[in-house]
Design an enzyme around this catalytic site. Structure first.
Site, PDB file in Angstrom:
ATOM      1  N   ASP A 305       0.870  -1.171   0.000  1.00 51.13           N
ATOM      2  CA  ASP A 305       0.000   0.000   0.000  1.00 51.13           C
ATOM      3  C   ASP A 305       0.914   1.230   0.000  1.00 51.13           C
ATOM      4  O   ASP A 305       2.123   1.130   0.232  1.00 51.13           O
ATOM      5  CB  ASP A 305      -0.950  -0.020   1.207  1.00 51.13           C
ATOM      6  CG  ASP A 305      -2.160   0.895   0.986  1.00 51.13           C
ATOM      7  OD1 ASP A 305      -2.101   1.771   0.088  1.00 51.13           O
ATOM      8  OD2 ASP A 305      -3.166   0.746   1.708  1.00 51.13           O
TER       9      ASP A 305
HETATM   10  C1  BGC Z   1      -5.089   3.153   0.050  1.00 47.60           C
HETATM   11  C2  BGC Z   1      -5.128   2.157  -1.080  1.00 47.60           C
HETATM   12  C3  BGC Z   1      -4.957   2.880  -2.397  1.00 47.60           C
HETATM   13  C4  BGC Z   1      -3.666   3.659  -2.363  1.00 47.60           C
HETATM   14  C5  BGC Z   1      -3.381   4.408  -3.637  1.00 47.60           C
HETATM   15  C6  BGC Z   1      -3.884   4.048  -0.028  1.00 47.60           C
HETATM   16  O1  BGC Z   1      -3.961   5.069   0.906  1.00 47.60           O
HETATM   17  O2  BGC Z   1      -5.117   2.475   1.290  1.00 47.60           O
HETATM   18  O3  BGC Z   1      -6.343   1.449  -1.057  1.00 47.60           O
HETATM   19  O4  BGC Z   1      -4.997   1.978  -3.450  1.00 47.60           O
HETATM   20  O5  BGC Z   1      -3.708   4.594  -1.297  1.00 47.60           O
HETATM   21  O6  BGC Z   1      -4.224   5.489  -3.789  1.00 47.60           O
END
Ligand code: BGC
Length: 889
Positions: A305
């Site tokens: 993530d």
């Molecule tokens: C989220 C993810 C997301 C990523 C990219 C993160 O803060 O938890 O679900 O895909 O950001 O935007």
């Protein structure tokens, strides 16, 4: 509380060269011991995540991956060390046009891979569709619609040049109903989520886009998911939340849907921000090496993530394959990988087979969904601006060119979105034949949830507000609306065409005019209310992602009570990200109907009109339980840190949602799986057939040794890895695979153990590329675990007859009691949506029970076993309306 010592070094020294960062390996048993002793005085020992090494390498014979493996091998074997590193490491936050991109391999014609949110459509662009939430799609209990939604979303991502769609979501599963992102996932039931995620993945990948099952794992709340975010809210934490989950609960609940995702061939998995049993998800060798790649045989790649990456070599050895967005923290210009990974391979800390395996997994996923090198759709949008022209490297502000081509990828998906939202709308109450509406004389619509956001449907960035009707919740899981049909607009159009008198008050706080209007003669009133939630980086009205409570927002309860006290035909429509407490008014005789319309997406108004007027006869089922208080769920979000490394103990085990209500014998307001129709159904003739099948055999034997993919003898001269100043101009903050110094000294690397032999500080077996024993629950070729787990042991059929006046769909559900003292009274194991049964018509419900469906996880055997307790099969229309029952022989 004293921090686990091996995690303190997470924010490792970074110098642009290698960071083996040995101090943070999980295996430092000596330190752990000391730590536990110290902690012993303070309380129970913390949960600990055991080490598991080496990291499993790809299996050329894995079902569904054979051709992709061959193509990947052909490609990867031509790559240089730095080209491989370039594939594994993002270019940094806002370094290119997508929310995440890895480096390209121009020499071989591979353009940069684009990772883009979201699970409801292409995020941060225009001319895209906004689909219903996963949770609303799950409420359809309709596999074909779940697949169709995935396919359509995949097509839109493909059309924009996206390589990986960052979804669907099975974590959160929905441990606590307050969890801010539950709506992005499907349901707090592993089987409904497992089937939903698998269908969605098949759809996305059939469109030629890699799906990303996220967030792995235990990502059940927003509070304390990230240190910086939490500190920004004023919490005193130094490490992210640890979700402490025991092995049985892990297998029977949280891992279950990920097994389905892997069995469906998912190409990527995103590891989460949180820790599991006090080890960060993206360097947790138990989760990644043992469960995901070993036991479940996952062949694709694991990406972090965004900013969930915590370490260099240790994460690589623990099974991580891709760092997103590549920098340590946004815009630091530093990376745990990139140059560090290059040096780690050159100096022998990281075996080359592990880097090859990362590259193989990434390229195999790329080929598996049908991509070919050189024919990728060019990225034709920009996540950071909707301007047509701008800097392609946004963070650095350089590379001015056309960055948005405004490609319209919507096709006719609006029709599908309308259908899914209508077929995902749950009819919770319907008395006095209040519904369906039939040319009512005088229709009054009340509530801010029926109207538009004064700032427009995209007025709040990432939908981070609750103004107007709730058609999309907030966070990275959202997308920009191309338009949004409000309930008010659609109902008014319908009313006019019917000759109905129509008036609406699109506010909750106009008591005088509202009372005057709804007390007029012959009024049918529809009150629209909502409850919103989202991702932790946005705080809406004090809700830091997670909901602060389970009540309706904007004094909605009071509005419903006011209207229904004056109007004896009050219909309530709820848009929400999960259950709300309805106790104050649900049983009022004047509240004649209640509908849960979930998070419907762009066609909101049209979908609700279809249901209210009966063009769609409702058959959706609530994908969660509606309790009478937040306490009735037995689980909740941890809102205040209980230590600087907040500890969230999943002490309830497998008893979340309906399993908890059933166990504690509480009557919920509406039980999991419940939903009404405009007709009625009867169930009869349960037939259970045993299928002859060979006994279960635990997997045994050994894998192949780690394969040699490339035979390039990489140079050990660090000067060969320096930034090529003569041929490339350096973009500020951009993450490259090149070294910025050829000095390998201790000072340059910041490596405390510089010069020591690696086996002194790496976890035992971490670099061992020899053949490894199979885990009993794994399979030699089949992703998703031992193939015998999916053997069908029983087939079940039952007759379902439409006993009412109109044609309708019905959702028969199959539940099982596993019979043990620690088992829930019933667990969902199958369902179907039978379409268009005419009055009097009988349809046949068929379902199967696999070996997995009848097993428990045995923590000693480390395998699934069918216990000796008597098993009972139930079929019915909800988790509590189980009219058919039979004991299994
Ligand atoms: C989220 C993810 C997301 C990523 C990219 C993160 O803060 O938890 O679900 O895909 O950001 O935007």
């Amino acid at each position: 509380m004293i921090e686990p010592i091996w995690l303190l070094a997470a924010a490792a020294t970074l110098s642009g060269v290698a960071n083996a960062n040995p101090a943070q390996f999980e295996h430092r048993a000596d330190k752990l011991e000391a730590h536990l002793q110290q902690r012993g005085d303070a309380g129970a020992p913390e949960a600990v995540s055991p080490p598991h090494y080496p990291s499993p390498w790809m299996n050329p014979n894995a079902d569904g991956w054979e051709a992709a493996y061959i193509q990947a091998k052909q490609f990867v074997s031509q790559m240089t060390l730095m080209e491989k590193v370039n594939l594994t490491t993002g270019v940094g936050w806002e370094g290119e046009q997508c929310v995440g991109q890895v480096g390209a391999v121009p020499r071989l014609g591979l353009t940069s891979m684009c990772m883009q949110d979201s699970p409801v459509g292409v995020r941060d662009t225009d001319f895209n569709s906004v689909f219903t939430s996963g949770q609303t799609a799950a409420a359809t209990f309709d596999r074909a619609l779940l697949y169709a939604r995935g396919l359509a979303m995949g097509q839109e991502h493909r059309g924009k040049g996206v390589t990986v769609q960052l979804g669907p979501v099975a974590g959160p599963l929905g441990r606590a109903p307050e969890g801010g992102r539950n709506w992005e996932g499907f349901a707090p039931d592993p089987v409904l989520t497992g089937i939903s995620i698998a269908e969605t993945i098949r759809g996305i990948q059939d469109a030629g886009v890699i799906a990303c099952a996220k967030h792995f794992i235990g990502n059940e709340q927003e509070h304390f998911r990230q240190v910086g975010e939490a500190q920004g809210y004023g919490y005193n934490i130094t490490q992210t939340l640890s979700s402490n989950i025991d092995d049985k609960t892990m297998h029977e609940m949280y891992l279950w849907p990920f097994a389905d995702a892997i069995r469906a061939g998912v190409g990527s998995v995103m590891c989460s921000y949180n820790q599991i049993n006090n080890s960060y998800a993206c360097q947790n060798s138990k989760m990644l090496n043992n469960l995901l790649k070993g036991e479940l045989g996952f062949q694709g790649f694991v990406m972090t993530d965004w900013q969930a990456h915590q370490s260099g070599v240790s994460s690589a050895l623990a099974g991580l394959d891709m760092s997103m967005p590549g920098d340590t923290v946004f815009n630091s210009g530093l990376s745990y990988w990139g140059p560090n990974l290059t040096l780690a391979v050159v100096n022998g800390t990281l075996p080359e087979w592990r880097l090859d395996d990362m590259a193989m997994r990434i390229m195999a996923a790329f080929f598996k969904v049908g991509n070919t090198v050189g024919s990728q759709v060019p990225i034709n949008f920009d996540s950071w601006t909707l301007d047509t022209y701008g800097p392609v490297h946004f963070a650095a502000g350089v590379g001015h060119q056309q960055i948005n081509h405004h490609v319209d990828v919507r096709a006719d998906h609006g029709t599908l979105i309308r259908e899914i939202a209508a077929k995902g709308t749950v009819l919770l109450k319907n008395t006095n034949n209040a519904l369906p509406l039939n040319k009512p004389k005088f229709l009054v619509v009340v509530g801010d949830d029926a109207g538009s956001n004064p700032d427009g449907p995209n007025g709040c960035s990432d939908r981070g507000c609750d103004n107007g009707t709730l058609a999309m919740a907030w966070g990275s899981g959202s997308a920009n609306f191309p338009y949004m049909v409000t309930p008010d607009a659609a109902l008014q159009a319908k009313a006019i065409s019917d000759g109905t008198v129509y008036q609406s008050i699109l506010a909750n706080n106009r008591p005088d005019t509202t009372e005057a209007l709804v007390s007029q003669d012959g009024v049918t009133a529809i009150v629209f209310v909502n409850a919103d939630s989202g991702e932790g980086y946005i705080n809406v009205a004090g809700n830091e992602g997670d909901r602060l409570n389970l009540t309706i927002w904007h004094e909605g309860d009071q509005l419903i009570k006011n209207v229904s006290s004056l109007c004896n035909n009050t219909i309530v429509v709820i848009h929400s990200t999960g259950p709300v407490i309805v106790d104050e008014w649900y049983d009022s005789p004047n509240v004649t109907a209640i509908l849960w319309a979930g998070i419907p997406g762009q066609e909101s108004g049209n979908s609700i009109v279809d249901v209210l007027y009966g063009a769609v006869n409702p058959a959706a089922r609530t994908p969660f339980t509606w309790g009478s208080s937040r306490e009735s769920y037995g689980t909740d979000v941890l809102y205040e840190p209980n230590s600087q490394t907040p500890q969230l103990d999943f002490t309830e085990g497998v008893f979340i949602d309906y399993r908890h209500f059933d166990k504690t014998n509480q009557t919920p307001r509406y039980e999991f799986g419940y939903g009404l129709s405009y007709t009625t159904f009867s169930y009869a003739n349960l037939n259970v057939q045993k299928v002859p099948v060979a006994p279960y055999t635990p997997n045994e034997g050994y894998t192949e040794p780690a394969p040699t993919i490339s035979t390039t003898n990489a140079s050990t001269n660090l000067a060969d890895y320096l930034f090529p100043n003569s041929t490339l101009s350096h973009v500020w903050q951009y993450i490259y695979p090149y070294l910025n110094t050829s000095s390998s000294g201790k000072e340059a690397s910041g490596d405390l153990h510089y010069g020591e032999p690696a086996d002194k500080y790496l976890p035992p077996n971490a670099t061992d590329g020899s053949a490894q024993p199979y885990l009993p629950a794994s399979d030699k070729i089949s992703p998703g675990g031992n193939a015998a787990l999916y053997d069908i042991l029983y087939t079940i059929t039952a007759d379902v007859t439409n006993t009412g006046p109109v044609t309708g769909d019905e959702v028969p559900q199959l539940y099982v009691s596993l019979g043990g003292p620690d088992d829930p009274p019933v667990v969902l194991r199958g369902f179907d949506r039978i379409h268009d049964l005419a009055p009097g018509q009988t349809g046949v419900f068929s379902a199967v029970l696999t070996r997995r469906d009848l097993s428990n996880w045995d923590t000693v055997k480390q395998d699934w076993v069918i216990s000796n307790y008597t098993k009972t099969v139930y079929v019915g229309s909800s988790s509590r309306k189980l009219s058919l029952k039979q004991t299994l022989a």
